[in-house]
Every structure is written in C-alpha cells, then in structure tokens.
Write a protein that holds these residues in place. Structure first.
Motif, short mmCIF file in Angstrom:
data_model
loop_
_atom_site.label_atom_id
_atom_site.label_comp_id
_atom_site.label_asym_id
_atom_site.label_seq_id
_atom_site.Cartn_x
_atom_site.Cartn_y
_atom_site.Cartn_z
N TRP A 150 7.14 -1.85 -7.89
CA TRP A 150 6.63 -3.05 -8.54
C TRP A 150 5.66 -3.82 -7.66
O TRP A 150 4.65 -4.35 -8.13
N TRP A 151 5.96 -3.91 -6.37
CA TRP A 151 5.03 -4.58 -5.46
C TRP A 151 3.68 -3.84 -5.42
O TRP A 151 2.61 -4.47 -5.42
N ILE A 152 3.72 -2.51 -5.39
CA ILE A 152 2.48 -1.74 -5.36
C ILE A 152 1.72 -1.88 -6.68
O ILE A 152 0.49 -1.99 -6.70
N LEU A 362 3.46 -9.88 -13.80
CA LEU A 362 4.02 -9.02 -12.75
C LEU A 362 4.83 -9.84 -11.75
O LEU A 362 5.92 -9.42 -11.32
N VAL A 363 4.33 -11.00 -11.38
CA VAL A 363 5.07 -11.87 -10.45
C VAL A 363 6.41 -12.26 -11.06
O VAL A 363 7.46 -12.22 -10.40
N THR A 364 6.39 -12.64 -12.34
CA THR A 364 7.62 -13.00 -13.04
C THR A 364 8.64 -11.87 -12.95
O THR A 364 9.83 -12.10 -12.68
N THR A 365 8.16 -10.66 -13.13
CA THR A 365 9.07 -9.51 -13.23
C THR A 365 9.62 -9.08 -11.88
O THR A 365 10.84 -8.94 -11.71
N TRP A 366 8.74 -8.83 -10.89
CA TRP A 366 9.27 -8.32 -9.63
C TRP A 366 10.09 -9.38 -8.88
O TRP A 366 10.97 -9.03 -8.08
#
Length: 555
Positions: A150-152, A362-366
């Motif tokens: 997820w970070w990538i 994406l920030v919300t998710t990871w």
C-alpha cells in the motif's frame, strides 16, 4: 454468554500479557450487552473494540474503492510496457485478461471480507483461517506485505502526478528540462497535500469519496466521447488494435513479451482490498464491504476496456507514443487523436486530478491498515502507532509514520529514477500475494471447516475453483513480475527489474523482526470464534429479514 478465548489456546503467558498491554485489548467483556449493535458485537468477536466512527455508507465506500483502483486512469498511467511488449493488442487484451483474473481474485477475497470484517483486511483474514500453530506467523507476514504494498501504491500515485505536472511545464516551455530533484519536490508536495486533506477534513472524507466517484464517471464519459469522436477520422484499423501484435521489447518470444504485458495490466485493477480496511467505519460491513469490492472491479472493467479500445483506435503513431518527449504515452495519444494541444492537456489534466483524489483515499486506507497492524502489536513501537487521535478520529501517528517513509522513499528517485520506477511495479505483486494467501489456506484446510456464516457466500465448488485459480495465477505472475520488461539488461540499466530484490529484501527484514522481536509478542487479535459465528449469523438473518420486509412492501 461465556467470553473465554477459543483460539490461540497454546499462547504463552508472556504473549497474553503483551496483548493485554495493547490498546485493542478487551478491557470489558459485555460482548452482547444490550447497548451494542450487531456491527460492534461482530467487531468485538473479531478481537477489537470500535474506535473509529462509522461515517461511511455504501456509496462512499464504493467511491473510495473505485477512486483508488480507478481502472481506466490506471491503464492510462501504465501502458508503456504493454505498448513495448505487444503494441495495441497487448493494451486491449491485457486489460481484458486482467479484468477477468482480478475479478476472480476479488470474488474470493470479498467472501473472506464478508466473513471477517476488520480494518486489518487480508492479514486479519489470514489469521482467522490459518491453523492455531501458524496463524500468528501467517498474519504477520501478510500484514507487512500488504502495508508495504500500500505504501508503494501510494508512492506510485504521487510520482505519476509529479511527472504529469513536470510534463505540462516542459510541454508549454520547451526550454525547461525538469531535473529529478524537481520531480521529487512535486512528489513530496502532492504527498503532503493529500495527507493534510485527511487530517484537516476527516468528517468530509465520505462526501469527498462520493464526489470523486461522480467525477471519475463524468471524466470517463467526457474523455471517451472526445477521443472517440475527434479521433474517428484518423482511426487505425480494428485488426491492428485486436490482432496487430508488435514486439519492441527485445524478448525473442512475442508470447513471453505479451504475458509480461498482461501481468503489468493488473496495475489497472490493483488495491481492490481498499474497502476491507474501512470495515470498521461502515455499517453492516459483512454486506457493504464485499458489495463495494465487487462493484469496484465491475466498474473497473466497464470503464477500462472501452477506454483501452478507443485509445488504441485513436493512436496513429505507436513509436511516437513510446518516444514522446513528455514521457507520458497517454498524453501523446491524446495529442494524436485531438490534434489540439489544449484539448489534450485538459484530458490529461483530468487524469491528474483523478489521481490526486486517489492519493487522498490511499492515505485513508493505508493509515487504517497500519493502525490495525499496530493494534495487534505487529509494528515496532506498536503502542504509539495504534493510537487514535481524539480531535480528528484518525490514526494520526500511523499517518505520520507512512508520511515520513514515503517521503524518504521518494529520495530514491533523485539517485535513480530507473530503480524507483522498477520498485513501483512491485506493488502489484505484494498486494496480490496478500489477496491469495488466505484463499490458499481456506482451500487447503477446507472451506466448510474454516469459514463461518457470512452474507456473501460462494457456492462450494465455485468457491474452491476461485480460491485455487487465484492462487495459481498469482504464483505465475509473481515470476513474471521479477523478469525484466525488456531485453537485453546488460548495457541497458533502464531494463533492470528490481522487484525480486525488493521482495527478498522486505521479506528478510520482516523475518528478522519476527525472529528477534515479534515471535513472542505478535499473537494476533483476541478472537472469540464461537461468538463471531453467532454475530455473523445474526447479521445474515437481519439482512434476510429486511429483504423479506422490502419484498412484502412491494406487494
């Protein structure tokens, strides 16, 4: 009702003490207290107490899922390898094949999400379906692979936006050549802005994701009509699009080049697990999470496949798209189709804006995934990263952790854009491996034996077929992900593929952390399996009763 543990019976006393020190410990035992709704009872049976407000509804959850996956813009961002390794047909058929296999993978994962709704997603699933002796290790490895993936993926969105902004500047100012550190500055700015949106406007995130869903549908329709109509006078033959294979990759086998391109096409359908990590923020997660996941992949296919066909019909110069000065084949194809730089820039800018929306989500998710992993003591200094900030109702420390690591990772672009871009592609492999590990365990141990009652239930034989096909496919493409996209590698650093290096390196670090620290501390959630089955069954019965009531009202 009894609330004795029915799992991890052999856990040592020091492990139990470690778990009790975590923020996620069952401090109270009224699992079935009268003031708890079914969602909270289900979460507590999964080993956790709800700390995040349930602000998301089904539409906002679907919006978040598709906002991140957003297959048609993902295709636009990743077609370079396909154009090189097969030409137009590799873009179209790669998209079709990837839609099918990713759809199969998603169905198997959605069933597990319905059975075990948790912000931990697939690492929580792996813990629940593995045997008592292996569940902690399996969950730990899957959790770390998912988090790194997820970070990538987040970094891939930031760098694509940065490259778009640099391309716009260089296109309108030909004398400007963006240095790599310029791109890194743009990458960092995008990253920080999207993090700030999450922290400053947490209550607006559901509305933001609904708006983003509407915007991407409007942008898709506008793009496909504009390109299809304006490019119709110069469209290439359909046979060139569907059967005119070309191979500029350097691989002697066009077939091998094509399957490498097909693996790359999976980027358009990556991150279908997004909804699972919001399971603790949506009502009826056993119903809404799998619906959002399946909806994401269906909308992905409906948008990505027609977009691929129209884009390839309108591309008049394949070599020009590959050698474009902007570095963005989709931008060059727009220029070829529209023959108007302003119109092409507007369409490419739309893709950029949609990517910006995706990075916010994406920030919300990871951040939820890292919070969940820390809550189960899976990260270093877990007690710090498992905290929920009262003012924002966000896992603030987990967001800070990811923010710093993504910025540091971005520095690699300054040293070597080739290495950075090669590592970016590894997100597909990391995430897809985590999608199939719990499915493989379920298929191996027996679906009837392992899975509890659930709203989204695959038929027995279809379930086995989906679980095994998903596993075999991901093993196959994982090998492809480690191959260079073009040959020869010697004397051509741009063809080097660092995915295998990254995979082995990350796995080695995680194993070292396990051996020297987490082996005695990470024991997973404090699950009440018997009560989980009862909570799931209660949710299923509630959904059925509501369906019956609605049917009677229609009569």
């Amino acid at each position: 009702m009894s609330t004795e543990k029915v799992c991890s019976a052999s856990v040592a006393d020091d492990n139990v003490n470690t778990r009790q020190d975590m923020a996620s410990t069952f401090v109270v035992d009224p699992l079935y207290a009268s003031d708890l709704d079914i969602d909270e009872r289900q979460l507590r049976a999964n080993g956790h107490v709800g700390e995040l407000p349930r602000r998301f509804g089904f539409l906002s959850l679907l919006g978040l899922g598709f906002n991140i996956t957003n297959s048609w813009i993902g295709l636009a961002a990743s077609i370079t390898i396909n154009l090189t390794n097969g030409g137009r047909p590799a873009v179209v058929w790669g998209c079709v094949i990837s839609f099918f296999v990713c759809g199969v993978i998603t169905l198997g994962l959605a069933e597990l999400a319905s059975a075990y709704p948790s912000a931990g997603g697939q690492y929580h699933m792996a813990f629940m379906v593995a045997s008592p002796n292996t569940r902690a290790f399996a969950a730990y490895i899957v959790g770390w692979m998912a988090l790194v993936g997820w970070w990538i993926t987040h970094a891939s969105g930031c760098i694509f936006i940065a490259l778009n902004l640099a391309a716009f500047a260089s296109f309108y100012h030909p004398s400007y050549e963006p240095a790599r550190w310029h791109v890194w500055m743009l990458y960092t700015a995008v990253h920080v802005i999207c993090v700030t949106v999450n922290l400053a406007f947490p209550k607006l995130l559901p509305a933001f994701n609904r708006f983003a869903l509407y915007l991407t549908v409007v942008a898709f329709v506008a793009s496909i009509i504009t390109v299809g109509v304006t490019g119709s006078a110069t469209q290439v033959r359909a046979s060139d699009v569907f059967a005119g294979f070309s191979n500029a990759s350097g691989w002697s086998s066009t077939g091998l080049a094509f399957v490498i391109a097909t693996a790359n096409s999976m980027y358009a359908f990556v991150a279908v697990d997004a909804a699972t990590h919001i399971a603790e923020e949506v009502p009826q997660p056993g119903l809404n999470v799998p619906k959002a996941m399946v909806g994401t992949i269906i909308i992905g296919g409906i948008t990505a496949i027609p977009f691929a066909i129209v884009l390839m019909l309108s591309m008049t110069d394949l070599d020009g798209a590959l050698r474009t000065a902007t570095g963005l084949p989709s931008y060059e194809i727009y220029l070829q189709a529209l023959k108007n730089s302003t119109g092409a820039t507007i369409l490419q800018a739309l893709i950029t804006v949609l990517y910006m929306n995706a990075v916010v989500s994406l920030v919300t998710t990871w951040s939820r995934l890292s919070y969940a992993l820390a809550r189960d003591n899976g990260l270093p200094f877990s007690s710090v990263f498992a905290q929920i900030h009262k003012g924002t109702s966000q896992p603030l420390n987990s967001i800070i952790l990811g923010t710093v690591l993504v910025v540091i990772y971005g520095l690699l672009y300054i040293a070597s854009s080739v290495a950075f871009n090669s590592i970016i592609g590894s997100c597909i492999m990391f995430l897809n491996i985590t999608y199939v590990v719990p499915q493989a365990i379920v298929a191996y141990r027996g679906r009837e034996k392992v899975l509890p009652p659930r709203f989204f239930r695959l038929p027995r034989h279809i379930g086995y077929f989906i679980n095994w096909l998903s596993t075999v496919w991901v093993i196959f493409v994982s090998v492809l992900f480690c191959l260079p996209s073009a040959m020869p590698v010697v004397g051509s650093p741009a063809s080097m593929n660092y995915t295998s290096v990254v995979f082995v390196g990350v796995l080695a670090l995680v194993l070292l952390l396990w051996v020297f620290d987490k082996r005695k501390k990470f024991v997973g959630p404090d699950v009440k399996e018997g009560l989980l089955r009862e909570a799931n069954l209660a949710e299923v019965e509630l959904m059925r009763s509501r369906d019956i009531a609605k049917a009677q009202e229609r009569r």
